[in-house]
Design a protein around this motif. Structure first.
Motif, PDB file in Angstrom:
ATOM      1  N   ARG A 194       0.868  -1.184   0.000  1.00 35.43           N
ATOM      2  CA  ARG A 194       0.000   0.000   0.000  1.00 35.43           C
ATOM      3  C   ARG A 194       0.895   1.222   0.000  1.00 35.43           C
ATOM      4  NH1 ARG A 194      -5.592   1.645   2.421  1.00 35.43           N
ATOM      5  NH2 ARG A 194      -5.413   3.915   2.281  1.00 35.43           N
ATOM      6  N   ILE A 195       0.619   2.144  -0.913  1.00 33.19           N
ATOM      7  CA  ILE A 195       1.371   3.393  -1.012  1.00 33.19           C
ATOM      8  C   ILE A 195       0.430   4.543  -0.718  1.00 33.19           C
ATOM      9  CG2 ILE A 195       2.651   4.927  -2.552  1.00 33.19           C
ATOM     10  CD1 ILE A 195       3.472   2.322  -4.086  1.00 33.19           C
ATOM     11  N   ASP A 196       0.793   5.384   0.244  1.00 28.93           N
ATOM     12  CA  ASP A 196       0.036   6.587   0.591  1.00 28.93           C
ATOM     13  C   ASP A 196       0.903   7.813   0.327  1.00 28.93           C
ATOM     14  OD1 ASP A 196      -2.119   5.074   1.555  1.00 28.93           O
ATOM     15  OD2 ASP A 196      -1.442   5.173   3.643  1.00 28.93           O
ATOM     16  N   ILE A 197       0.357   8.779  -0.393  1.00 30.47           N
ATOM     17  CA  ILE A 197       1.043  10.046  -0.632  1.00 30.47           C
ATOM     18  C   ILE A 197       0.085  11.175  -0.267  1.00 30.47           C
ATOM     19  CG2 ILE A 197       2.294  11.491  -2.266  1.00 30.47           C
ATOM     20  CD1 ILE A 197       2.664   8.992  -4.020  1.00 30.47           C
ATOM     21  N   ARG A 198       0.467  11.953   0.730  1.00 27.00           N
ATOM     22  CA  ARG A 198      -0.364  13.096   1.147  1.00 27.00           C
ATOM     23  C   ARG A 198       0.161  14.345   0.448  1.00 27.00           C
ATOM     24  NH1 ARG A 198      -0.946  16.940   5.910  1.00 27.00           N
ATOM     25  NH2 ARG A 198      -3.220  17.137   6.201  1.00 27.00           N
ATOM     26  N   ALA A 199      -0.692  14.984  -0.323  1.00 24.23           N
ATOM     27  CA  ALA A 199      -0.220  16.085  -1.148  1.00 24.23           C
ATOM     28  C   ALA A 199      -1.352  17.041  -1.477  1.00 24.23           C
ATOM     29  CB  ALA A 199       0.391  15.549  -2.444  1.00 24.23           C
ATOM     30  N   THR A 200      -0.964  18.254  -1.857  1.00 26.70           N
ATOM     31  CA  THR A 200      -1.905  19.236  -2.393  1.00 26.70           C
ATOM     32  C   THR A 200      -1.372  19.708  -3.736  1.00 26.70           C
ATOM     33  OG1 THR A 200      -3.089  21.302  -1.936  1.00 26.70           O
ATOM     34  CG2 THR A 200      -0.816  21.183  -1.195  1.00 26.70           C
ATOM     35  N   MET A 201      -2.270  20.003  -4.640  1.00 28.51           N
ATOM     36  CA  MET A 201      -1.927  20.240  -6.029  1.00 28.51           C
ATOM     37  C   MET A 201      -1.824  21.728  -6.368  1.00 28.51           C
ATOM     38  SD  MET A 201      -1.496  17.302  -7.307  1.00 28.51           S
ATOM     39  CE  MET A 201      -0.977  16.597  -5.730  1.00 28.51           C
ATOM     40  N   THR A 224      -2.350  -9.726  -7.860  1.00 27.80           N
ATOM     41  CA  THR A 224      -3.559  -9.945  -8.647  1.00 27.80           C
ATOM     42  C   THR A 224      -4.282  -8.673  -9.067  1.00 27.80           C
ATOM     43  OG1 THR A 224      -4.975 -10.132  -6.685  1.00 27.80           O
ATOM     44  CG2 THR A 224      -3.917 -12.150  -7.496  1.00 27.80           C
ATOM     45  N   SER A 225      -3.991  -7.547  -8.420  1.00 34.23           N
ATOM     46  CA  SER A 225      -4.760  -6.337  -8.736  1.00 34.23           C
ATOM     47  C   SER A 225      -4.029  -5.085  -8.261  1.00 34.23           C
ATOM     48  CB  SER A 225      -6.148  -6.386  -8.090  1.00 34.23           C
ATOM     49  OG  SER A 225      -6.044  -6.292  -6.681  1.00 34.23           O
ATOM     50  N   ILE A 226      -4.461  -3.961  -8.796  1.00 31.81           N
ATOM     51  CA  ILE A 226      -4.085  -2.638  -8.293  1.00 31.81           C
ATOM     52  C   ILE A 226      -5.387  -1.869  -8.065  1.00 31.81           C
ATOM     53  CG2 ILE A 226      -2.810  -0.490  -8.688  1.00 31.81           C
ATOM     54  CD1 ILE A 226      -1.080  -2.048 -10.695  1.00 31.81           C
ATOM     55  N   LYS A 227      -5.516  -1.318  -6.875  1.00 32.50           N
ATOM     56  CA  LYS A 227      -6.674  -0.496  -6.534  1.00 32.50           C
ATOM     57  C   LYS A 227      -6.210   0.931  -6.277  1.00 32.50           C
ATOM     58  CE  LYS A 227      -8.975  -4.386  -4.165  1.00 32.50           C
ATOM     59  NZ  LYS A 227      -7.866  -5.372  -4.295  1.00 32.50           N
ATOM     60  N   TRP A 228      -6.987   1.914  -6.732  1.00 30.50           N
ATOM     61  CA  TRP A 228      -6.688   3.326  -6.521  1.00 30.50           C
ATOM     62  C   TRP A 228      -7.667   3.907  -5.506  1.00 30.50           C
ATOM     63  CZ3 TRP A 228      -5.778   0.792 -10.957  1.00 30.50           C
ATOM     64  CH2 TRP A 228      -4.615   1.084 -11.684  1.00 30.50           C
ATOM     65  N   LEU A 229      -7.154   4.746  -4.607  1.00 28.84           N
ATOM     66  CA  LEU A 229      -7.985   5.363  -3.581  1.00 28.84           C
ATOM     67  C   LEU A 229      -7.626   6.834  -3.441  1.00 28.84           C
ATOM     68  CD1 LEU A 229      -6.666   2.432  -2.384  1.00 28.84           C
ATOM     69  CD2 LEU A 229      -8.526   2.781  -0.758  1.00 28.84           C
ATOM     70  N   ILE A 230      -8.603   7.626  -3.053  1.00 27.91           N
ATOM     71  CA  ILE A 230      -8.354   8.987  -2.588  1.00 27.91           C
ATOM     72  C   ILE A 230      -9.020   9.116  -1.233  1.00 27.91           C
ATOM     73  CG2 ILE A 230     -10.315   9.880  -3.942  1.00 27.91           C
ATOM     74  CD1 ILE A 230      -8.819  12.588  -4.010  1.00 27.91           C
ATOM     75  N   ASN A 231      -8.248   9.530  -0.243  1.00 32.45           N
ATOM     76  CA  ASN A 231      -8.732   9.657   1.132  1.00 32.45           C
ATOM     77  C   ASN A 231      -9.383   8.360   1.611  1.00 32.45           C
ATOM     78  OD1 ASN A 231      -7.833  12.302   0.869  1.00 32.45           O
ATOM     79  ND2 ASN A 231      -9.870  13.068   0.343  1.00 32.45           N
ATOM     80  N   ASP A 232      -8.739   7.246   1.250  1.00 35.95           N
ATOM     81  CA  ASP A 232      -9.120   5.894   1.645  1.00 35.95           C
ATOM     82  C   ASP A 232     -10.421   5.429   1.003  1.00 35.95           C
ATOM     83  OD1 ASP A 232      -8.129   3.644   3.022  1.00 35.95           O
ATOM     84  OD2 ASP A 232      -9.601   3.912   4.625  1.00 35.95           O
ATOM     85  N   GLU A 233     -10.908   6.121  -0.019  1.00 32.13           N
ATOM     86  CA  GLU A 233     -12.091   5.698  -0.767  1.00 32.13           C
ATOM     87  C   GLU A 233     -11.658   5.170  -2.130  1.00 32.13           C
ATOM     88  OE1 GLU A 233     -16.158   7.523  -2.813  1.00 32.13           O
ATOM     89  OE2 GLU A 233     -14.978   8.751  -1.423  1.00 32.13           O
ATOM     90  N   GLN A 234     -11.927   3.893  -2.379  1.00 32.76           N
ATOM     91  CA  GLN A 234     -11.522   3.299  -3.645  1.00 32.76           C
ATOM     92  C   GLN A 234     -12.381   3.820  -4.795  1.00 32.76           C
ATOM     93  OE1 GLN A 234     -11.129  -1.023  -3.736  1.00 32.76           O
ATOM     94  NE2 GLN A 234     -11.565  -1.044  -5.942  1.00 32.76           N
TER      95      GLN A 234
END
Length: 288
Positions: A132-139, A222-232
């Motif tokens: 699991r990779i988490d990156i906290r950032a603002t754009m 088996t998979s890659i899942k994408w999340l933002i703020n822990d919501e897939q």
């Protein structure tokens, strides 16, 4: 960046790759002069997950980039890094402030380019397979801005792109009401042709520039899942043999492009400088 760069806009989907590192790992000699306003609100993520251990993180403490983790990619690349981007990537557009990494895009003439920015890679320094990779950032914000937090296969220099595979953890396209949408995508080689599969998520209020968000992937065999703020919001099944790229190690790339085939060029509504601010990147892996 790396040694190949392409941009293919096909069927409404973006494909792009990387270019070669300059190999200069000395500390950053310069940084943006202005004091950057760092948001104080937004999502956070935990320091641990059940059944997983933190195997690597960079929380960007200190006064200069940790070059045991990161290298700078310098220049304009081939055909604007393959995407007709307009910036020149420089070391001087990277800085650390109050425990945050700041990549600054500027409107300034340098080496024939009208804009400057930075692009950082962990190639040959830090790479990972699964977790699991988490990156906290603002754009940043504004027409023509193109921030990205992404990964390339560590065998890039041997097999090239897209054979190495690419995982885009987060991309955002500035301007035209697009700054509320995160894009997560993979790119790979499909029997000699470029293939891609992407998803997106529009946040309910505000933009990705207003406050911090946490951009994540959960990646296994088996998979890659994408999340933002822990919501897939997106998932790909990587079990087919043709997706073997995603069962190998990958390294990180953080950059802010200016212009290019996807976002288009800045216009009179775009203000500079603009900043992508990263609080931390964390990699967790399943306990043996």
């Amino acid at each position: 960046m790396k040694r190949i760069n392409l941009m293919i806009l096909a069927a409404g989907l973006i494909v792009y790759s990387a270019c070669s590192s300059d190999g200069d790992d000395t500390p950053n000699p310069g940084s943006p002069v202005e004091k950057v306003v760092i948001p104080t609100s937004g999502a956070t993520s935990p320091n641990s997950y059940p059944g997983m251990s933190l195997v690597w993180e960079d929380d960007f403490q200190g006064s200069s980039l940790n070059t045991s983790n990161w290298s700078y990619e310098i220049g304009r690349g081939n055909n604007g890094w393959g995407n007709n981007e307009l910036q020149y990537y420089r070391r001087e557009n990277t800085s650390l402030q109050d425990g945050h990494l700041i990549i600054t895009a500027k409107k300034e003439n340098f080496e024939g380019a009208a804009y400057t920015s930075s692009r950082l890679v962990t190639m040959n320094k830090q790479d990972f397979r699964y977790g699991r990779i988490d990156i906290r950032a603002t754009m940043p914000r504004g027409q023509g801005l193109w921030p990205a937090l992404w990964m390339l296969g560590s065998n890039f220099s041997e097999v090239g792109w897209p054979n190495c595979g690419e995982i885009d953890i987060m991309e955002m396209i500035g301007g035209n009401g697009r700054e509320n949408t995160v894009h997560g995508t993979v790119h790979w080689d499909n029997n000699g042709s470029r293939a891609q599969f992407g998803g997106e998520k529009r946040i309910s209020t505000g933009t990705l520039a207003d406050q911090f968000h946490v951009y994540s992937i959960v990646w296994d065999a088996t998979s890659i899942k994408w999340l933002i703020n822990d919501e897939q919001y997106h998932e790909i099944d990587t079990t087919p043999a043709g997706l073997d790229e995603f069962r190998r190690k990958f390294f990180f790339i953080f950059n802010v492009a200016v212009g290019g085939d996807w976002p288009g060029s800045p216009n009179t509504t775009t203000t500079f400088p603009q900043h992508m601010i990263v609080d931390y990147v964390r990699v967790f892996q399943t306990n043996p």
